[in-house]
Design a protein around this motif. Structure first.
Motif, PDB file in Angstrom:
ATOM      1  N   LEU A 151       6.620  -6.604  -8.703  1.00  0.00           N
ATOM      2  CA  LEU A 151       6.171  -5.292  -8.238  1.00  0.00           C
ATOM      3  C   LEU A 151       5.322  -4.600  -9.299  1.00  0.00           C
ATOM      4  O   LEU A 151       4.303  -3.967  -8.987  1.00  0.00           O
ATOM      5  N   ALA A 152       5.721  -4.725 -10.559  1.00  0.00           N
ATOM      6  CA  ALA A 152       4.962  -4.089 -11.640  1.00  0.00           C
ATOM      7  C   ALA A 152       3.548  -4.644 -11.720  1.00  0.00           C
ATOM      8  O   ALA A 152       2.595  -3.913 -12.017  1.00  0.00           O
ATOM      9  N   ARG A 153       3.381  -5.942 -11.455  1.00  0.00           N
ATOM     10  CA  ARG A 153       2.038  -6.529 -11.468  1.00  0.00           C
ATOM     11  C   ARG A 153       1.159  -5.954 -10.368  1.00  0.00           C
ATOM     12  O   ARG A 153      -0.065  -6.042 -10.425  1.00  0.00           O
ATOM     13  N   HIS A 154       1.800  -5.380  -9.349  1.00  0.00           N
ATOM     14  CA  HIS A 154       1.061  -4.716  -8.267  1.00  0.00           C
ATOM     15  C   HIS A 154       1.061  -3.199  -8.433  1.00  0.00           C
ATOM     16  O   HIS A 154       0.839  -2.461  -7.469  1.00  0.00           O
ATOM     17  N   ALA A 155       1.292  -2.737  -9.652  1.00  0.00           N
ATOM     18  CA  ALA A 155       1.248  -1.307  -9.988  1.00  0.00           C
ATOM     19  C   ALA A 155       2.336  -0.506  -9.272  1.00  0.00           C
ATOM     20  O   ALA A 155       2.145   0.660  -8.945  1.00  0.00           O
ATOM     21  N   VAL A 156       3.467  -1.144  -9.033  1.00  0.00           N
ATOM     22  CA  VAL A 156       4.611  -0.462  -8.424  1.00  0.00           C
ATOM     23  C   VAL A 156       5.750  -0.451  -9.444  1.00  0.00           C
ATOM     24  O   VAL A 156       6.269  -1.511  -9.833  1.00  0.00           O
TER      25      VAL A 156
ATOM     26  N   ASP B 286      12.671 -10.827 -11.907  1.00  0.00           N
ATOM     27  CA  ASP B 286      11.424 -11.351 -11.351  1.00  0.00           C
ATOM     28  C   ASP B 286      10.867 -10.436 -10.257  1.00  0.00           C
ATOM     29  O   ASP B 286       9.650 -10.243 -10.168  1.00  0.00           O
ATOM     30  N   VAL B 287      11.743  -9.878  -9.437  1.00  0.00           N
ATOM     31  CA  VAL B 287      11.278  -8.958  -8.383  1.00  0.00           C
ATOM     32  C   VAL B 287      10.641  -7.726  -9.010  1.00  0.00           C
ATOM     33  O   VAL B 287       9.547  -7.298  -8.612  1.00  0.00           O
TER      34      VAL B 287
ATOM     35  N   PRO C   7       0.813  -1.226   0.000  1.00  0.00           N
ATOM     36  CA  PRO C   7       0.000   0.000   0.000  1.00  0.00           C
ATOM     37  C   PRO C   7       0.843   1.272   0.000  1.00  0.00           C
ATOM     38  O   PRO C   7       0.456   2.283  -0.601  1.00  0.00           O
ATOM     39  N   LEU C   8       1.989   1.231   0.661  1.00  0.00           N
ATOM     40  CA  LEU C   8       2.877   2.394   0.695  1.00  0.00           C
ATOM     41  C   LEU C   8       3.696   2.503  -0.588  1.00  0.00           C
ATOM     42  O   LEU C   8       3.994   3.610  -1.059  1.00  0.00           O
ATOM     43  N   LEU C   9       4.065   1.380  -1.165  1.00  0.00           N
ATOM     44  CA  LEU C   9       4.846   1.396  -2.398  1.00  0.00           C
ATOM     45  C   LEU C   9       4.024   1.914  -3.577  1.00  0.00           C
ATOM     46  O   LEU C   9       4.538   2.631  -4.437  1.00  0.00           O
ATOM     47  N   ARG C  10       2.729   1.553  -3.617  1.00  0.00           N
ATOM     48  CA  ARG C  10       1.878   1.987  -4.734  1.00  0.00           C
ATOM     49  C   ARG C  10       1.744   3.502  -4.782  1.00  0.00           C
ATOM     50  O   ARG C  10       1.601   4.084  -5.856  1.00  0.00           O
TER      51      ARG C  10
END
Length: 278
Positions: A209-214, A204-205, A177-180
């Motif tokens: 993160l990109a899949r979580h909109a980060v 992969d990392v 939530p904070l990273l987004r």
């Protein structure tokens, strides 16, 4: 997204910063904030036949209970009108120490927010005991706020200290939530595994993160004899980061605190809040 935040009062210099940061996060995420005022009651005197009844100890307990209630009432009044749902609870620590008492309530929170150690002295040790108890015993992420530090804001920069392992993986997910909401996320990796396997792990990392909109930038550093914590803190200052995210206590707590370790050095050296998971 955190919906319930929890702050135990540690009676150390970082308490006010921790409460202020928790208020800001509760407002940001529309979360309930619970503050725990812990009344640390002295135990009766022990003798070879067991606990010695002490008439005076009852008076001492009554005074400390009254002080705890007064502290809670003062805190409720100070926090009124902040636009946040705040509950201040009073609990007693008699047959258990305050850090252990603080753990039980954290089980029902999304995030524990606690004062960070100010120094290597007694107060730093007390704050560290709270951090370690919550991190190892609550099963919840812990936001450690150093004295005088501010809460990470939406649109700020975040440093994620990454190394393959359960602790870092939990920290990454707890921090989503904070990273987004961050304008910049740097994933700092020190001495990754060599070769194609290590490179693929970093890819992969970033993809995860990109899949979580980060959107994150991978920053690979070579230790060259430097401590990992020093590299992380140096990069955090250069960004500058408002928050450091890391796995906590990959080794035993005693080993890290006595002999040194990344968690210990981050706790003692970070000027910004730390989000730790175990």
């Amino acid at each position: 997204m955190p919906r319930s935040l929890y702050v135990p009062v540690t009676a150390t210099p970082g308490d006010e910063a921790a409460i202020t940061a928790a208020l800001a996060l509760a407002r940001r995420f529309d979360a309930q904030l619970t503050i725990l005022e812990i009344v640390n009651l002295p135990m009766p005197t022990a003798n070879p036949w067991g606990l010695m009844p002490d008439i005076a100890i009852g008076d001492v307990h009554d005074r400390w209970r009254a002080q705890g209630q007064a502290n809670a009432a003062s805190r409720r009044a100070a926090l009124a009108g902040h636009g946040v749902q705040v509950e201040v609870r009073v609990v007693e620590a008699l047959f258990s120490d305050p850090p252990r008492v603080s753990v039980d309530m954290a089980h029902n929170a999304d995030l524990a927010v606690v004062a960070g150690p100010a120094n290597d002295g007694a107060e730093g040790s007390v704050a560290h005991d709270f951090v370690a108890s919550l991190l190892l015993g609550s099963g919840r992420p812990v936001l450690v706020v150093p004295p005088g530090a501010a809460a990470p804001e939406a649109g700020g920069a975040v440093l994620l200290a990454w190394r393959p392992g359960a602790e870092a993986a939990r920290a990454l997910h707890d921090a989503l939530p904070l990273l987004r909401d961050a304008s910049r996320v740097d994933v700092v990796v020190v001495d990754p595994s060599p070769g194609a396997e290590g490179e693929q792990a970093l890819v992969d990392v970033a993809a995860h993160l990109a899949r979580h909109a980060v959107r994150a930038d991978m920053v690979v550093q070579a230790a060259r004899g430097r401590a990992v914590s020093a590299i992380v803190l140096e990069h955090a200052r250069e960004m500058p980061a408002q928050l450091i995210v890391a796995g906590g206590y990959g080794h035993s707590r005693l080993r890290e605190w006595v002999m040194g370790g990344v968690t210990r050095e981050l706790l003692l050296g970070s000027p910004v809040p730390l989000l730790l998971s175990h």
